[in-house]
Design a protein around this motif. Structure first.
Motif, PDB file in Angstrom:
ATOM      1  N   GLN A  35      30.817  55.572  38.939  1.00  0.00           N
ATOM      2  CA  GLN A  35      31.326  56.934  38.833  1.00  0.00           C
ATOM      3  C   GLN A  35      30.611  57.829  39.819  1.00  0.00           C
ATOM      4  OE1 GLN A  35      30.705  58.665  34.948  1.00  0.00           O
ATOM      5  NE2 GLN A  35      32.379  60.105  35.205  1.00  0.00           N
ATOM      6  N   THR A  36      31.388  58.687  40.489  1.00  0.00           N
ATOM      7  CA  THR A  36      30.817  59.681  41.388  1.00  0.00           C
ATOM      8  C   THR A  36      31.250  61.064  40.918  1.00  0.00           C
ATOM      9  OG1 THR A  36      32.713  59.513  42.867  1.00  0.00           O
ATOM     10  CG2 THR A  36      30.817  58.129  43.363  1.00  0.00           C
ATOM     11  N   SER A  37      30.324  61.993  40.939  1.00  0.00           N
ATOM     12  CA  SER A  37      30.576  63.393  40.558  1.00  0.00           C
ATOM     13  C   SER A  37      31.362  63.469  39.257  1.00  0.00           C
ATOM     14  CB  SER A  37      31.322  64.117  41.687  1.00  0.00           C
ATOM     15  OG  SER A  37      30.585  64.079  42.853  1.00  0.00           O
ATOM     16  N   GLU A  38      32.476  64.195  39.300  1.00  0.00           N
ATOM     17  CA  GLU A  38      33.269  64.410  38.098  1.00  0.00           C
ATOM     18  C   GLU A  38      34.436  63.443  37.975  1.00  0.00           C
ATOM     19  OE1 GLU A  38      30.593  66.971  37.095  1.00  0.00           O
ATOM     20  OE2 GLU A  38      32.324  66.557  35.826  1.00  0.00           O
ATOM     21  N   LYS A  39      34.486  62.469  38.860  1.00  0.00           N
ATOM     22  CA  LYS A  39      35.594  61.530  38.827  1.00  0.00           C
ATOM     23  C   LYS A  39      35.474  60.608  37.627  1.00  0.00           C
ATOM     24  CE  LYS A  39      37.023  59.576  42.515  1.00  0.00           C
ATOM     25  NZ  LYS A  39      37.073  58.743  43.731  1.00  0.00           N
ATOM     26  N   GLU A  40      36.587  59.998  37.265  1.00  0.00           N
ATOM     27  CA  GLU A  40      36.569  59.024  36.183  1.00  0.00           C
ATOM     28  C   GLU A  40      35.846  57.775  36.644  1.00  0.00           C
ATOM     29  OE1 GLU A  40      40.677  58.404  35.446  1.00  0.00           O
ATOM     30  OE2 GLU A  40      40.983  57.109  37.178  1.00  0.00           O
ATOM     31  N   ARG A  41      35.473  56.959  35.688  1.00  0.00           N
ATOM     32  CA  ARG A  41      34.767  55.730  36.009  1.00  0.00           C
ATOM     33  C   ARG A  41      35.738  54.714  36.604  1.00  0.00           C
ATOM     34  NH1 ARG A  41      30.497  55.178  30.913  1.00  0.00           N
ATOM     35  NH2 ARG A  41      29.500  57.180  31.339  1.00  0.00           N
ATOM     36  N   ASP A  42      35.368  54.207  37.763  1.00  0.00           N
ATOM     37  CA  ASP A  42      36.204  53.239  38.466  1.00  0.00           C
ATOM     38  C   ASP A  42      35.738  51.822  38.177  1.00  0.00           C
ATOM     39  OD1 ASP A  42      36.334  55.396  41.367  1.00  0.00           O
ATOM     40  OD2 ASP A  42      37.740  55.221  39.690  1.00  0.00           O
ATOM     41  N   PHE A  43      36.693  50.946  38.018  1.00  0.00           N
ATOM     42  CA  PHE A  43      36.408  49.537  37.784  1.00  0.00           C
ATOM     43  C   PHE A  43      35.763  48.920  39.012  1.00  0.00           C
ATOM     44  CE2 PHE A  43      36.819  45.301  36.370  1.00  0.00           C
ATOM     45  CZ  PHE A  43      37.358  44.557  37.411  1.00  0.00           C
ATOM     46  N   VAL A  44      34.757  48.082  38.776  1.00  0.00           N
ATOM     47  CA  VAL A  44      34.103  47.351  39.862  1.00  0.00           C
ATOM     48  C   VAL A  44      34.299  45.853  39.668  1.00  0.00           C
ATOM     49  CG1 VAL A  44      31.908  46.820  40.983  1.00  0.00           C
ATOM     50  CG2 VAL A  44      32.371  49.157  40.185  1.00  0.00           C
ATOM     51  N   ALA A  45      33.902  45.355  38.511  1.00  0.00           N
ATOM     52  CA  ALA A  45      34.005  43.911  38.242  1.00  0.00           C
ATOM     53  C   ALA A  45      33.939  43.686  36.743  1.00  0.00           C
ATOM     54  CB  ALA A  45      32.883  43.146  38.940  1.00  0.00           C
ATOM     55  N   ALA A  46      34.468  42.556  36.310  1.00  0.00           N
ATOM     56  CA  ALA A  46      34.408  42.211  34.886  1.00  0.00           C
ATOM     57  C   ALA A  46      34.440  40.702  34.735  1.00  0.00           C
ATOM     58  CB  ALA A  46      35.568  42.846  34.129  1.00  0.00           C
ATOM     59  N   THR A  47      33.840  40.236  33.643  1.00  0.00           N
ATOM     60  CA  THR A  47      33.811  38.807  33.387  1.00  0.00           C
ATOM     61  C   THR A  47      34.034  38.536  31.905  1.00  0.00           C
ATOM     62  OG1 THR A  47      32.556  36.766  33.836  1.00  0.00           O
ATOM     63  CG2 THR A  47      31.317  38.625  32.949  1.00  0.00           C
ATOM     64  N   SER A  48      34.499  37.337  31.608  1.00  0.00           N
ATOM     65  CA  SER A  48      34.746  36.960  30.229  1.00  0.00           C
ATOM     66  C   SER A  48      33.446  36.620  29.514  1.00  0.00           C
ATOM     67  CB  SER A  48      35.694  35.757  30.188  1.00  0.00           C
ATOM     68  OG  SER A  48      35.129  34.668  30.908  1.00  0.00           O
ATOM     69  N   SER A  59      38.168  46.858  46.505  1.00  0.00           N
ATOM     70  CA  SER A  59      37.196  47.488  47.399  1.00  0.00           C
ATOM     71  C   SER A  59      35.871  46.727  47.476  1.00  0.00           C
ATOM     72  CB  SER A  59      36.934  48.922  46.960  1.00  0.00           C
ATOM     73  OG  SER A  59      36.423  48.948  45.636  1.00  0.00           O
ATOM     74  N   VAL A  60      35.603  45.854  46.491  1.00  0.00           N
ATOM     75  CA  VAL A  60      34.325  45.137  46.484  1.00  0.00           C
ATOM     76  C   VAL A  60      34.500  43.631  46.599  1.00  0.00           C
ATOM     77  CG1 VAL A  60      33.339  46.961  45.067  1.00  0.00           C
ATOM     78  CG2 VAL A  60      34.122  44.852  43.972  1.00  0.00           C
ATOM     79  N   LYS A  61      35.736  43.171  46.541  1.00  0.00           N
ATOM     80  CA  LYS A  61      36.004  41.727  46.587  1.00  0.00           C
ATOM     81  C   LYS A  61      35.458  41.139  47.882  1.00  0.00           C
ATOM     82  CE  LYS A  61      39.820  40.619  44.709  1.00  0.00           C
ATOM     83  NZ  LYS A  61      41.256  40.404  44.434  1.00  0.00           N
ATOM     84  N   GLY A  62      34.729  40.035  47.750  1.00  0.00           N
ATOM     85  CA  GLY A  62      34.122  39.393  48.908  1.00  0.00           C
ATOM     86  C   GLY A  62      32.726  39.906  49.217  1.00  0.00           C
ATOM     87  N   ARG A  63      32.352  41.038  48.625  1.00  0.00           N
ATOM     88  CA  ARG A  63      31.011  41.601  48.850  1.00  0.00           C
ATOM     89  C   ARG A  63      30.159  41.566  47.592  1.00  0.00           C
ATOM     90  NH1 ARG A  63      30.433  46.863  50.039  1.00  0.00           N
ATOM     91  NH2 ARG A  63      32.344  47.517  48.969  1.00  0.00           N
ATOM     92  N   LEU A  77      25.053  41.998  38.765  1.00  0.00           N
ATOM     93  CA  LEU A  77      26.003  42.403  39.792  1.00  0.00           C
ATOM     94  C   LEU A  77      25.267  42.362  41.121  1.00  0.00           C
ATOM     95  CD1 LEU A  77      28.884  43.439  40.381  1.00  0.00           C
ATOM     96  CD2 LEU A  77      27.936  45.757  40.327  1.00  0.00           C
ATOM     97  N   GLN A  78      25.553  41.340  41.898  1.00  0.00           N
ATOM     98  CA  GLN A  78      24.961  41.207  43.230  1.00  0.00           C
ATOM     99  C   GLN A  78      25.854  41.952  44.211  1.00  0.00           C
ATOM    100  OE1 GLN A  78      22.042  39.674  44.302  1.00  0.00           O
ATOM    101  NE2 GLN A  78      22.567  40.582  46.289  1.00  0.00           N
ATOM    102  N   LYS A  83      28.001  49.808  51.549  1.00  0.00           N
ATOM    103  CA  LYS A  83      28.486  50.903  52.384  1.00  0.00           C
ATOM    104  C   LYS A  83      28.168  52.219  51.693  1.00  0.00           C
ATOM    105  CE  LYS A  83      32.564  48.027  53.301  1.00  0.00           C
ATOM    106  NZ  LYS A  83      34.045  47.976  53.212  1.00  0.00           N
ATOM    107  N   PRO A  84      28.134  53.313  52.441  1.00  0.00           N
ATOM    108  CA  PRO A  84      27.906  54.618  51.802  1.00  0.00           C
ATOM    109  C   PRO A  84      28.920  54.918  50.698  1.00  0.00           C
ATOM    110  CG  PRO A  84      27.571  54.797  54.153  1.00  0.00           C
ATOM    111  CD  PRO A  84      28.096  53.409  53.906  1.00  0.00           C
ATOM    112  N   ASP A  85      30.158  54.434  50.847  1.00  0.00           N
ATOM    113  CA  ASP A  85      31.176  54.660  49.816  1.00  0.00           C
ATOM    114  C   ASP A  85      30.861  53.950  48.508  1.00  0.00           C
ATOM    115  OD1 ASP A  85      34.164  54.809  51.952  1.00  0.00           O
ATOM    116  OD2 ASP A  85      32.618  56.280  51.460  1.00  0.00           O
ATOM    117  N   ASP A  86      29.917  53.027  48.527  1.00  0.00           N
ATOM    118  CA  ASP A  86      29.508  52.355  47.299  1.00  0.00           C
ATOM    119  C   ASP A  86      28.518  53.187  46.485  1.00  0.00           C
ATOM    120  OD1 ASP A  86      29.462  49.311  49.178  1.00  0.00           O
ATOM    121  OD2 ASP A  86      31.000  49.943  47.736  1.00  0.00           O
ATOM    122  N   SER A  87      28.055  54.289  47.054  1.00  0.00           N
ATOM    123  CA  SER A  87      27.111  55.140  46.339  1.00  0.00           C
ATOM    124  C   SER A  87      27.785  55.705  45.090  1.00  0.00           C
ATOM    125  CB  SER A  87      26.643  56.288  47.234  1.00  0.00           C
ATOM    126  OG  SER A  87      25.948  55.797  48.357  1.00  0.00           O
TER     127      SER A  87
END
Length: 120
Positions: A35-48, A59-63, A77-78, A83-87
């Motif tokens: 989550q950045t600032s007032e934005k909603e929480r964005d999905f990054v990754a999930a596992t069973s 946006s994070v696949k492969g990294r 989470l490795q 990138k700066p956008d990952d902040s």
């Protein structure tokens, strides 16, 4: 209950790597969101619950790589080639469903968050 192993702020340069760890107390589906600032929480990754099924945001696949160690009760989470956008503030979340989900409303327990700052 889930909690980050190293709460607080993490700072890394562009192109660098960082690993976030989260302790968990139940074998349920787990997710990472940011989550950045007032934005909603964005999905990054999930596992069973058993780690056999894992999904990533485009946006994070492969990294980024998410995995879990149920014997140690931790999920990782490795994050590579940052990138700066990952902040953002990164949150781990758990359960109650056994499978992974991109929807933050599918999770009932959240960690307190870790600030990740990627400097350019």
């Amino acid at each position: 209950q889930v909690r980050p192993v190293e709460p607080g702020e993490r700072l890394v340069q562009t192109g660098g790597s960082l690993r976030l760890d989260c302790e968990l107390s139940a074998r349920t589906g787990m997710g990472w969101f940011r989550q950045t600032s007032e934005k909603e929480r964005d999905f990054v990754a999930a596992t069973s619950w058993n780690g056999h099924e894992t999904m990533y945001a485009e946006s994070v696949k492969g990294r980024f790589i998410m995995d879990r160690d149920n014997a140690e009760n931790t999920v990782h989470l490795q994050m590579n080639i940052l990138k700066p956008d990952d902040s953002a503030v990164y949150f781990c979340a758990s359960g109650p469903l056994p499978g992974p989900s991109r929807n933050p409303f599918r999770y009932e327990t959240w960690g307190q968050g870790t600030q990740v700052t990627v400097s350019s």
